[in-house]
Design an enzyme around this catalytic site. Structure first.
Site, PDB file in Angstrom:
ATOM      1  N   ARG A 193       9.287  -3.665  14.592  1.00 47.75           N
ATOM      2  CA  ARG A 193       8.936  -2.517  15.442  1.00 47.75           C
ATOM      3  C   ARG A 193       9.916  -2.318  16.587  1.00 47.75           C
ATOM      4  O   ARG A 193       9.968  -1.249  17.191  1.00 47.75           O
ATOM      5  CB  ARG A 193       7.507  -2.658  15.973  1.00 47.75           C
ATOM      6  CG  ARG A 193       6.460  -2.513  14.862  1.00 47.75           C
ATOM      7  CD  ARG A 193       5.044  -2.408  15.417  1.00 47.75           C
ATOM      8  NE  ARG A 193       4.828  -1.231  16.251  1.00 47.75           N
ATOM      9  CZ  ARG A 193       4.599  -0.013  15.750  1.00 47.75           C
ATOM     10  NH1 ARG A 193       4.565   0.182  14.455  1.00 47.75           N
ATOM     11  NH2 ARG A 193       4.413   1.015  16.571  1.00 47.75           N
ATOM     12  N   CYS A 220      24.272   2.515  10.647  1.00 47.86           N
ATOM     13  CA  CYS A 220      24.133   3.858  10.070  1.00 47.86           C
ATOM     14  C   CYS A 220      24.965   4.913  10.779  1.00 47.86           C
ATOM     15  O   CYS A 220      24.885   6.089  10.449  1.00 47.86           O
ATOM     16  CB  CYS A 220      22.662   4.272  10.081  1.00 47.86           C
ATOM     17  SG  CYS A 220      21.627   3.179   9.093  1.00 47.86           S
ATOM     18  N   HIS A 275      19.575  11.177  12.758  1.00 47.17           N
ATOM     19  CA  HIS A 275      19.568  10.076  11.788  1.00 47.17           C
ATOM     20  C   HIS A 275      18.160   9.971  11.219  1.00 47.17           C
ATOM     21  O   HIS A 275      17.182  10.189  11.924  1.00 47.17           O
ATOM     22  CB  HIS A 275      19.995   8.771  12.449  1.00 47.17           C
ATOM     23  CG  HIS A 275      19.896   7.614  11.496  1.00 47.17           C
ATOM     24  ND1 HIS A 275      20.499   7.653  10.266  1.00 47.17           N
ATOM     25  CD2 HIS A 275      19.241   6.424  11.574  1.00 47.17           C
ATOM     26  CE1 HIS A 275      20.222   6.524   9.624  1.00 47.17           C
ATOM     27  NE2 HIS A 275      19.467   5.766  10.395  1.00 47.17           N
ATOM     28  N   THR A 316      12.927  -1.873  16.230  1.00 46.36           N
ATOM     29  CA  THR A 316      13.899  -0.857  15.815  1.00 46.36           C
ATOM     30  C   THR A 316      13.477   0.546  16.273  1.00 46.36           C
ATOM     31  O   THR A 316      14.283   1.461  16.245  1.00 46.36           O
ATOM     32  CB  THR A 316      14.055  -0.816  14.271  1.00 46.36           C
ATOM     33  OG1 THR A 316      12.783  -0.525  13.697  1.00 46.36           O
ATOM     34  CG2 THR A 316      14.567  -2.128  13.719  1.00 46.36           C
ATOM     35  N   LYS A 334       9.664   9.971   9.055  1.00 45.67           N
ATOM     36  CA  LYS A 334       8.873  10.181  10.260  1.00 45.67           C
ATOM     37  C   LYS A 334       9.718  10.209  11.536  1.00 45.67           C
ATOM     38  O   LYS A 334       9.545  11.093  12.385  1.00 45.67           O
ATOM     39  CB  LYS A 334       7.858   9.051  10.349  1.00 45.67           C
ATOM     40  CG  LYS A 334       6.746   9.275  11.360  1.00 45.67           C
ATOM     41  CD  LYS A 334       5.741   8.150  11.226  1.00 45.67           C
ATOM     42  CE  LYS A 334       4.951   7.961  12.495  1.00 45.67           C
ATOM     43  NZ  LYS A 334       4.180   6.719  12.438  1.00 45.67           N
ATOM     44  N   SER A 338      22.350   1.244  14.293  1.00 51.91           N
ATOM     45  CA  SER A 338      21.788   0.082  14.976  1.00 51.91           C
ATOM     46  C   SER A 338      22.893  -0.712  15.634  1.00 51.91           C
ATOM     47  O   SER A 338      24.028  -0.735  15.173  1.00 51.91           O
ATOM     48  CB  SER A 338      21.051  -0.804  13.973  1.00 51.91           C
ATOM     49  OG  SER A 338      19.895  -0.126  13.540  1.00 51.91           O
ATOM     50  N   ARG A 370       9.885  13.077  14.597  1.00 50.55           N
ATOM     51  CA  ARG A 370       9.343  12.751  15.923  1.00 50.55           C
ATOM     52  C   ARG A 370      10.391  12.958  17.012  1.00 50.55           C
ATOM     53  O   ARG A 370      10.129  13.557  18.042  1.00 50.55           O
ATOM     54  CB  ARG A 370       8.838  11.309  15.937  1.00 50.55           C
ATOM     55  CG  ARG A 370       7.483  11.187  16.653  1.00 50.55           C
ATOM     56  CD  ARG A 370       6.935   9.790  16.541  1.00 50.55           C
ATOM     57  NE  ARG A 370       7.293   9.013  17.721  1.00 50.55           N
ATOM     58  CZ  ARG A 370       7.164   7.702  17.807  1.00 50.55           C
ATOM     59  NH1 ARG A 370       6.711   7.014  16.773  1.00 50.55           N
ATOM     60  NH2 ARG A 370       7.481   7.075  18.908  1.00 50.55           N
ATOM     61  N   ASP A 392       0.841  -1.191   0.000  1.00 48.08           N
ATOM     62  CA  ASP A 392       0.000   0.000   0.000  1.00 48.08           C
ATOM     63  C   ASP A 392       0.880   1.246   0.000  1.00 48.08           C
ATOM     64  O   ASP A 392       1.370   1.685   1.039  1.00 48.08           O
ATOM     65  CB  ASP A 392      -0.902  -0.038   1.247  1.00 48.08           C
ATOM     66  CG  ASP A 392      -1.866   1.150   1.291  1.00 48.08           C
ATOM     67  OD1 ASP A 392      -1.740   2.054   0.426  1.00 48.08           O
ATOM     68  OD2 ASP A 392      -2.727   1.166   2.180  1.00 48.08           O
ATOM     69  N   ASN A 435      17.089   6.505   2.807  1.00 44.07           N
ATOM     70  CA  ASN A 435      18.032   6.381   3.917  1.00 44.07           C
ATOM     71  C   ASN A 435      19.412   6.037   3.361  1.00 44.07           C
ATOM     72  O   ASN A 435      19.610   4.951   2.846  1.00 44.07           O
ATOM     73  CB  ASN A 435      17.546   5.288   4.877  1.00 44.07           C
ATOM     74  CG  ASN A 435      18.491   5.093   6.056  1.00 44.07           C
ATOM     75  OD1 ASN A 435      19.451   5.854   6.223  1.00 44.07           O
ATOM     76  ND2 ASN A 435      18.213   4.073   6.860  1.00 44.07           N
ATOM     77  N   GLU A 494      28.240   0.658   5.639  1.00 48.60           N
ATOM     78  CA  GLU A 494      27.915  -0.758   5.840  1.00 48.60           C
ATOM     79  C   GLU A 494      27.891  -1.462   4.493  1.00 48.60           C
ATOM     80  O   GLU A 494      27.516  -2.611   4.391  1.00 48.60           O
ATOM     81  CB  GLU A 494      26.593  -0.923   6.592  1.00 48.60           C
ATOM     82  CG  GLU A 494      25.405  -0.330   5.868  1.00 48.60           C
ATOM     83  CD  GLU A 494      24.302  -1.351   5.660  1.00 48.60           C
ATOM     84  OE1 GLU A 494      23.773  -1.825   6.659  1.00 48.60           O
ATOM     85  OE2 GLU A 494      23.997  -1.646   4.493  1.00 48.60           O
TER      86      GLU A 494
END
Lengths: 131, 353, 390
Positions: free
Chosen positions: B204, B117, B239, B206, B244, B301, B248, B33, B271, B85
């Site tokens: 999720r 990253c 980063h 992450t 989004k 990460s 945030r 979607d 990214n 990476e």
């Protein structure tokens, strides 16, 4: 193409940095540098770096590529006269091949040229992109 | 006591490939979607490296731009650290090719960084540290990636390509480094095992326990160390794995859209992993004015963040126009790919030989 | 120096010779030349071959071929100048006989190209360009000649359609001639439309602008004219009255004018001077049409047509079999095939057969003087010979 390592390494000053030789007799720029100048026998040159902008003198679009380049075809390749003297034959990249035109202004960028098979070294060098 | 010279960024450069793929084009292939992705993650399109581009070629071009802006002789660069990476070799340094191509060999220290990253900001941090310690005259820190997401995986919508290079020195500094902090824990939110082609991630997981906890932890340390408040900064950059998260986290820190929008590239760039927050910083430096303060927190990460506070100096004047700027590279001269060509470019199609 | 004659020629059907090895095809053509001259023993052998190491993994070729021809311990040498290897082998054999080293000398040429795939053949041929500064970056031979073609069109301000037509005329004409040559690889009539709509190889050159990949060999026997007059009376004696060889930069980008084949002009001038003839005295020429554009540039450099007029000459029929200046009566590299090392020798075979009056259906009316031009790479070497029937 295996066993290309030494041959590749030896030419890094030219492939990576465009190191050329300028005749102290005629001022002509030779790329790669030469030990003797054609025509006059001059052996005195000073090291210079190619200027990384120039003009496309002629070109074609390769649609049947030699081994190692098959996955890149079709690609445009041409002869470029660099601003400060010296000529190179290389690919014109970052442009749809049908838009390449004789006389267009181009700029040199550092690109991967090829790979020595699946496990050999990556082969880098110069290509040009539209200015 | 003589005043210690202020060490910081003396030149910077970014490089973005010209190819793009739109999010809809990827979503179409996997029956996803697209509207939900765009709304949920603020991702519209991403950059794609041409087959003749990789971390080495993009790093060289970004480094050449940084050198032009710094106006230094590359032979004086004492260290090069490329964080990525997606180094082209599993064994053989990226940095030696970069150093050779920019004419900085052989008196140079070199190591490749890898920390998901965050590897780019690591290279910046170490370059800065060595200059500050007086061990080298100039240090070159680069963040670059040609990241890959597995076909159909959520990462495929964001994993993109780009490079940002920063030269650190003690003279003609265009942005001083005023404070640095780092925040590290063992948090396995994203990884790639040896010999695995594509990375894996914790879904999720992450988010809150990884990206947000780490970025906020580092930001808090940086506010404490500097004694500064969000209102003291003209710009911030975090980063940006999608559009989004960085918005945030910036808002959670007390920053406003005006402060984070300049360095927010991901919605149109994707990214760039090790390049992500460093690329954002280049976009900020393109428009920054003397006296501006910049707040930067990277994230990698595994997990960790590096934080920097910069103050822009008078030396920034006239620098931006010396080399291609980041936002024009992002928005001009783009070529859109269909999924088939993109898959060919990225080596996602199994071929003979 | 002794005057030198061609007293024996041999060439077999060229093409995709899957069942035959390099040594098979060489020996077959060599035996045919020896039978034509009626000799069973030769004194020395020169063989033109460009890249046996890349095509079939064999070096030390001259000894191998001398052995399989049953001629050991004669001296033998392989001569290499890319696609001009055959022409240079002929010139080397001529020097040997002219200088009086040997009397009966075989000059042969051979290339076995189909044992590698298309990419492999393109790569092997591309080694005739500057490997480090052209080939490394992806240049191919069709590519280099295509760059010459685009530079030509630009320089002489010919419209693309007109220029494309001129190129196609070269291919059509050479295929028409090839139809009359039983040894040609292709017996296929081409139309202008077929050439202009064929698969693009390197813009503007399409498939039928390019000579094919070919397995083939050719041989000729040389001896002093004096001996020929005494011992070789079977055929009309054909004398080598002029020879010339010259080099140019191997990299196309190092030339001032990409459309000007300087080495060809210089080699031709040497040969004309030695033979004491002028371009207008030449009754027929076999030239190196590895690509259609090459024939146009070569016929200009040889002095047959003014610069920029070679294409018009092809389009107007001047170079056709019944034209004023027949070019490539054999079908040329285009339709006869282009086994690179053999090409220069096959040109001598064609001139000899024409000058003897033994060229069958494609026989010209009583030609006296013929010229052969064999070129290496994108023009980095050229060998020119002028032959005359005594």
């Amino acid at each position: 193409m295996s066993g290309i390592t030494a041959r590749y390494w030896r030419e890094m000053p030219q492939r990576y940095r465009g190191e050329a030789g300028k005749s102290l007799s005629t001022g002509k720029v030779f790329f790669p540098p030469r030990l003797v100048e054609p025509g006059n026998g001059n052996r005195r040159f000073k090291p210079v770096k190619l200027e990384y902008t120039g003009e496309l003198l002629t070109f074609t679009i390769i649609r049947v590529a030699p081994s190692g380049f098959e996955k890149q075809s079709p690609y445009a390749i041409g002869i470029i006269e660099l601003k400060g003297g010296g000529r190179i034959t290389t690919q014109i990249t970052d442009i749809p091949v049908e838009n390449v035109k004789i006389g267009m202004k181009v700029r040199v960028e550092f690109r991967k040229i090829n790979d020595d098979g699946h496990e050999g070294i990556h082969l880098y060098g110069y290509k040009v992109v539209p200015e | 006591m003589p005043k210690e010279p202020k060490v910081g960024i003396i030149g910077y450069g970014s490089y973005i490939p010209r190819y793009r793929i739109k999010l809809e084009e990827i979503a179409k292939v996997w029956g996803a979607d697209a509207v939900a992705y765009k709304r949920g993650l603020m991702l519209y399109e991403k950059s794609v490296p041409a087959p003749d581009q990789d971390v080495i070629t993009m790093s060289v071009e970004a480094a050449r731009r940084a050198i032009v802006r710094a106006g230094i002789n590359p032979i004086d660069i004492g260290a090069v650290y490329v964080g990525s990476e997606s180094h082209p070799y599993a064994v053989k340094p990226t940095g030696t090719t970069v150093a050779e191509a920019i004419g900085a060999t052989p008196a140079i220290h070199c190591a490749d960084m890898e920390f998901a990253c965050k590897a780019g900001s690591e290279g910046m941090f170490v370059s800065y540290g060595l200059v500050k310690a007086g061990l080298i005259k100039y240090g070159l820190g680069i963040g670059a990636d040609t990241s890959q997401g597995a076909p159909g995986d959520a990462l495929e919508y964001s994993a993109s390509a780009g490079a940002a290079a920063f030269l650190f020195g003690a003279k003609n500094v265009l942005a001083t480094v005023d404070y640095t902090t780092s925040f590290m824990t063992d948090t396995p939110d994203f990884w790639r095992r040896e010999n695995a082609h594509y990375p894996s991630h914790g879904g999720r997981f992450t988010g809150d326990p990884a990206y947000f906890r780490t970025s906020l932890g580092c930001a808090k340390m940086l506010f404490e160390a500097s004694g500064m408040k969000p209102q003291d900064f003209r710009f911030c950059v975090f980063h940006q794995p999608n559009g989004k998260f960085p918005c945030r986290v910036a808002e959670m820190c007390g920053f406003t859209k005006k402060q984070y929008e300049t360095g927010l590239l991901t919605p149109w760039l994707g990214n760039t992993y090790s390049g992500a927050s460093p690329m954002g910083l280049t976009a900020i430096l393109d428009v920054a004015k003397p006296g501006d303060k910049i707040f930067m927190v990277s994230y990698g990460s595994g997990a960790g963040s590096d934080g920097f506070v910069y103050t822009v100096t008078d030396a920034i004047k006239g620098k931006a126009k010396l080399a291609p700027q980041t936002h024009p590279q992002l928005h001009e001269n783009k070529f859109y790919l269909d999924y088939g060509t993109y898959a060919k470019f990225r080596g996602k199609i199994r071929t003979a030989g | 120096m002794r005057e030198v004659a061609v007293v024996g020629v041999g060439v077999n059907k060229w093409g995709e010779l899957w069942e035959k090895s390099l040594r098979d095809i060489f020996v077959e053509a060599a035996l045919k030349a020896m039978d034509d001259a009626d000799v069973s023993k030769i004194d020395a052998l020169y063989v033109g071959c460009m890249a046996p190491g890349l095509f079939v993994g064999q070096e030390h070729l001259a000894s191998l071929l001398a052995d399989y021809l049953g001629q050991c311990p004669i001296p033998a040498a392989r001569v290499e100048s890319a696609c001009a290897s055959g022409g240079l082998a002929f010139r080397t054999a001529w020097m040997d006989v002219a200088l009086g080293l040997h009397d009966i000398v075989l000059a042969g040429g051979v290339e076995k190209m189909l044992d590698v795939d298309g990419g492999g053949a393109t790569y092997a041929l591309a080694t005739a360009a500057d490997q480090e500064w052209e080939g490394y970056n992806g240049a191919t031979f069709p590519g280099l000649y295509a760059m010459i073609a685009n530079a030509y069109q630009k320089k002489y301000r010919i419209s693309y359609d007109k220029f494309r037509d001129q190129l196609a005329h070269v291919a059509v004409k050479n295929h028409d001639n090839g139809l009359l040559n039983p040894n040609a690889q292709y017996h296929m009539k081409l139309t202008l439309d077929a050439v202009k709509n064929a698969t693009m190889v390197a813009d503007p050159l399409r498939l039928f602008d390019c000579s094919p990949i070919t397995d083939g060999a050719a041989s000729v026997i040389l001896c002093p004219v004096e001996i020929a007059k005494k011992k070789f009376r079977k055929h009309k004696i054909i004398e080598v009255i002029g020879t010339g060889a010259a080099t140019d930069t191997i990299a196309l980008h190092d030339r001032e004018d990409f459309t000007y084949l300087k080495a060809t002009e210089i080699a031709a001038q040497q040969a004309y001077k030695m033979a004491n003839v002028f371009p207008k005295d030449i009754d027929l020429a076999e030239v190196h049409d590895c690509f259609t554009i090459a024939e146009i540039c070569v016929t200009e450099a040889l002095g047959f047509f003014k610069p920029g007029k070679g294409g018009e000459a092809a389009a107007s029929g001047v170079t056709a079999l019944d034209g004023k200046m027949p070019i490539n009566t054999s079908g040329g590299l285009k339709s006869k095939g282009h086994p690179v090392g053999a090409t220069g020798i096959a040109q001598i075979v064609e001139l000899t057969e024409q000058l003897r009056g033994e060229a069958g259906k494609r026989q010209l009316k009583d030609p006296r003087v013929g010229l052969a031009q064999n070129m290496g790479g994108s023009g980095g070497s050229t060998i020119v010979h002028i032959l005359k029937s005594l």
